[in-house]
Scaffold this active site. Structure first.
Site, mmCIF file in Angstrom:
data_model
loop_
_atom_site.group_PDB
_atom_site.id
_atom_site.type_symbol
_atom_site.label_atom_id
_atom_site.label_comp_id
_atom_site.label_asym_id
_atom_site.label_seq_id
_atom_site.Cartn_x
_atom_site.Cartn_y
_atom_site.Cartn_z
ATOM 1 N N ALA A 124 0.814 -1.214 0.000
ATOM 2 C CA ALA A 124 0.000 0.000 0.000
ATOM 3 C C ALA A 124 0.848 1.263 0.000
ATOM 4 O O ALA A 124 0.426 2.289 -0.545
ATOM 5 C CB ALA A 124 -0.941 -0.004 1.203
ATOM 6 N N GLY A 253 -1.393 -6.591 0.921
ATOM 7 C CA GLY A 253 -1.592 -8.023 1.107
ATOM 8 C C GLY A 253 -1.543 -8.463 2.554
ATOM 9 O O GLY A 253 -2.352 -9.281 2.998
ATOM 10 N N THR A 292 9.417 -7.109 -12.399
ATOM 11 C CA THR A 292 8.815 -8.440 -12.485
ATOM 12 C C THR A 292 7.794 -8.641 -11.368
ATOM 13 O O THR A 292 8.101 -8.433 -10.191
ATOM 14 C CB THR A 292 9.896 -9.527 -12.377
ATOM 15 O OG1 THR A 292 10.839 -9.349 -13.438
ATOM 16 C CG2 THR A 292 9.291 -10.917 -12.462
ATOM 17 N N CYS A 378 4.408 2.301 11.734
ATOM 18 C CA CYS A 378 5.313 3.152 10.954
ATOM 19 C C CYS A 378 5.906 4.288 11.780
ATOM 20 O O CYS A 378 6.876 4.918 11.373
ATOM 21 C CB CYS A 378 4.570 3.727 9.755
ATOM 22 S SG CYS A 378 3.879 2.462 8.683
#
Length: 454
Positions: A124, A253, A292, A378
């Site tokens: 995110a 996720g 990738t 954070c």
């Protein structure tokens, strides 16, 4: 059924999980990989690792454990199907590409989007950076104004500050004491030069839900793009990007029982939202995020989204039951406890409490056998009180006494009871050591005292 080691969740085949008879609430389940136990659950069977010697986990806003079913989906792409999903000339690449596209569909289905509108990212934080910086830079210099709130995630606030250094103007909307913005103030802040509004769906510290559908309607009427950081909301509350008029949305996720290191960004195609990439490379992900795509992580995110779409109603009801039980226990034994944020317009799995006349860090140390937080992961290294609590008008002493209790899918009733009882015991002990608490007990109004400085 097999496991990688005794310390990990086993990889379960679908037929290997059997429902325990509902009357047998204390039954023990012994597996080849070690001991696991079940707890009373209303509708379904919950399997949990009996993790001796480690704290109970109550920090679900920081991260969630990977659901064993997500790990099941990922494992083949970590072991057998290792092709680069961007290799178009052989079967290894085709297999991985097919898995990535399936995951894209699973993410899109959860939010009512088209799979072509889903971009895989590292999380995110990257999605927020792409949204805020990407939209702002693409539509400059014609539009150089952005609107956000004072309680956004740090990556959004820092992105806005970086844009201010580039000459953009940013409006930081205040919030009410309940943590919710005033829609009229948002509407008044929009100008013909506004390119983007960025407001998070569910706050990561106090769990408050913003009126996203109303915000989206205002932005659409003013022809301003609307971005929302939905890391704490996805899979926990229903989201439909079309009904809510969301143009960009950030996804993580590891907040929905998926793996760390992967996220997604929804970018609307019609009407098209143009974004200037912040990363150069091979042009993967429609040129918006080169690099990738990690197939196992994308597969894990997709599986987590599919599980969330199926189990959202149950998970939400379970969070409501656990949080209400926790709050009832706390409030039945303790006074001068304040819940930060709106008690109704909040995600029930995030319970942020201030315990007056108790130092939050002291309480955290006392509760060392429970993994808790005093705010966002954070900013946990900072000794300053939370900027989110300051924004909602919390007194500095109460801000320093706040603890965030993060409940999750695998939290049990026994864990809630244990944590509540231990919190009560240590709050009472710490208050007995406080001269301020003694004065309050004697009826003294602390706020009226004129303290002298030496």
């Amino acid at each position: 059924m097999f496991c990688l080691s005794r310390g990990l969740f086993p990889i379960f085949l679908k037929k290997s999980i059997k429902k325990i008879p509902p009357k047998d609430y204390n039954s023990q389940l012994t597996l080849e990989c070690g001991k696991y136990f079940s707890n009373k659950v209303d509708e379904k069977f919950a399997l949990k690792h009996e993790d001796f010697g480690r704290p109970l986990y109550f920090d679900a806003q920081a991260t969630t454990p990977v659901d064993p079913r997500v790990l099941d989906a990922m494992l083949p792409y970590l072991v057998s199907y290792h092709g680069n999903p961007h290799s178009r000339t052989h079967a290894y690449g085709w297999e991985s590409e097919s898995a990535v596209e399936k995951a894209r569909e699973q993410v899109a289905q959860l939010i009512g989007a088209d799979p072509k509108e889903i971009i895989f990212t590292s999380g995110a934080t990257e999605s927020n950076n792409i949204s805020v910086k990407g939209v702002a830079r693409f539509y400059a210099p014609r539009k150089k104004h952005i609107v956000t709130t004072q309680i956004e995630h740090k990556c959004v606030l820092d992105s806005c500050r970086a844009l201010e250094g580039e000459g953009f103007k940013v409006t930081y909307l205040p919030v009410e004491q309940n943590g919710i913005i005033k829609l009229k103030e948002l509407e008044n802040a929009l100008t013909p030069e506004t390119s983007l509004v960025s407001i998070m769906t569910v706050n990561n510290e106090i769990g408050v839900k913003q009126p996203i559908a109303d915000i989206g309607a205002i932005c659409k009427s003013k022809k301003v793009f609307f971005h929302t950081d939905a890391a704490q909301a996805l899979g926990k509350i229903p989201i439909d990007v079309n009904k809510m008029n969301i143009d960009l949305m950030s996804i993580s996720g590891h907040k929905i029982y998926g793996p760390k290191g992967v996220g997604a960004l929804y970018i609307r195609r019609r009407p098209r939202v143009r974004v200037e990439p912040i990363q150069s490379g091979g042009g993967q992900e429609r040129g918006m995020r080169s690099g990738t795509v990690p197939t196992p992580l994308a597969v894990g995110l997709g599986a987590a989204c599919e599980l969330a779409s199926r189990e959202m109603a149950y998970d939400h009801a379970w969070m409501q039951k656990l949080s209400q039980r926790f709050l009832n226990k706390i409030n039945s034994k303790l006074t001068h406890v304040i819940r930060n944020g709106d008690p109704k317009e909040s995600y029930p799995g995030c319970v942020n409490l201030s315990f007056a006349f108790v130092e939050g860090e002291s309480l955290l140390m006392a509760l060392k056998d429970v993994a808790l937080s005093s705010g966002s992961a954070c900013t946990s290294a900072s000794l300053e009180p939370s900027y989110v609590l300051r924004a909602i008008g919390t007194d500095e002493d109460l801000a320093h006494s706040s603890i965030r209790f993060g409940l999750g899918r695998f939290t049990t009733i026994e864990e809630v009871d244990y944590t509540a009882e231990k919190t009560i015991r240590h709050v009472e002990r710490l208050r007995e050591m406080s001269p301020l608490w003694e004065m309050v007990q004697e009826g003294v109004d602390i706020k009226t005292i004129q303290w002298s400085q030496h």
